[in-house]
Design a protein around this motif. Structure first.
Motif, PDB file in Angstrom:
ATOM      1  N   GLN A   5      -5.448   3.478   3.080  1.00  0.00           N
ATOM      2  CA  GLN A   5      -5.366   3.087   4.620  1.00  0.00           C
ATOM      3  C   GLN A   5      -6.288   2.241   4.720  1.00  0.00           C
ATOM      4  OE1 GLN A   5      -6.685   6.525   6.831  1.00  0.00           O
ATOM      5  NE2 GLN A   5      -4.806   7.604   6.478  1.00  0.00           N
ATOM      6  N   LEU A   6      -6.135   1.001   5.544  1.00  0.00           N
ATOM      7  CA  LEU A   6      -6.898  -0.088   5.735  1.00  0.00           C
ATOM      8  C   LEU A   6      -7.357  -0.368   7.068  1.00  0.00           C
ATOM      9  CD1 LEU A   6      -8.332  -2.546   4.303  1.00  0.00           C
ATOM     10  CD2 LEU A   6      -6.032  -3.846   4.739  1.00  0.00           C
ATOM     11  N   ALA A   7      -8.492  -0.351   7.444  1.00  0.00           N
ATOM     12  CA  ALA A   7      -9.210  -0.553   8.755  1.00  0.00           C
ATOM     13  C   ALA A   7     -10.096  -1.805   9.012  1.00  0.00           C
ATOM     14  CB  ALA A   7      -9.746   0.628   9.330  1.00  0.00           C
ATOM     15  N   MET A  46       0.909  -1.224  -0.025  1.00  0.00           N
ATOM     16  CA  MET A  46       0.048  -0.039   0.004  1.00  0.00           C
ATOM     17  C   MET A  46       0.813   1.230  -0.017  1.00  0.00           C
ATOM     18  SD  MET A  46      -3.394  -1.131   2.378  1.00  0.00           S
ATOM     19  CE  MET A  46      -3.303   0.447   3.358  1.00  0.00           C
ATOM     20  N   ASN A  47       0.529   2.287  -0.666  1.00  0.00           N
ATOM     21  CA  ASN A  47       1.192   3.622  -0.475  1.00  0.00           C
ATOM     22  C   ASN A  47       0.559   4.563   0.386  1.00  0.00           C
ATOM     23  OD1 ASN A  47      -0.869   5.162  -1.888  1.00  0.00           O
ATOM     24  ND2 ASN A  47      -0.242   4.230  -4.057  1.00  0.00           N
ATOM     25  N   ASP A  48       1.298   5.729   0.523  1.00  0.00           N
ATOM     26  CA  ASP A  48       0.656   6.780   1.621  1.00  0.00           C
ATOM     27  C   ASP A  48      -0.826   7.143   1.219  1.00  0.00           C
ATOM     28  OD1 ASP A  48       3.225   6.572   2.635  1.00  0.00           O
ATOM     29  OD2 ASP A  48       4.101   8.377   1.387  1.00  0.00           O
ATOM     30  N   SER A  49      -1.325   7.270   0.255  1.00  0.00           N
ATOM     31  CA  SER A  49      -2.659   7.488  -0.060  1.00  0.00           C
ATOM     32  C   SER A  49      -3.932   6.583   0.217  1.00  0.00           C
ATOM     33  CB  SER A  49      -2.932   7.806  -1.427  1.00  0.00           C
ATOM     34  OG  SER A  49      -3.054   6.938  -2.259  1.00  0.00           O
TER      35      SER A  49
END
Length: 75
Positions: free
Chosen positions: A6-8, A1-4
């Motif tokens: 997010q996984l929750a 994953m890159n900086d843009s």
């Protein structure tokens, strides 16, 4: 994953995963979302969500469904 991205993890009634990503709206993105079918829900932006709902409704009409279940879940 890159900086843009997010996984929750989600719990409760909406158990699953929430992927937040910043990317341009494109035909490729739309095809990816539609390919995921009922396993994905577009939360935002509303304009892209409306495009997804419109495409699902067109498909439902094409195949003779009166009220597509997927479009109802996205609405």
């Amino acid at each position: 994953m890159n900086d843009s991205q997010q996984l929750a993890l989600l719990e409760g009634e909406r158990a699953g995963s929430l992927l937040t990503v910043t990317m341009p709206s494109s035909g490729q993105l739309l095809r990816w979302v539609l390919a995921a079918g009922e396993n994905i829900t577009v939360l935002a932006p509303e304009t892209f969500r409306d495009v997804v709902v419109g495409q699902v409704q067109k498909l439902a009409a094409q195949y003779g469904a009166a009220q597509p279940q997927a479009a109802a879940a996205l609405a």
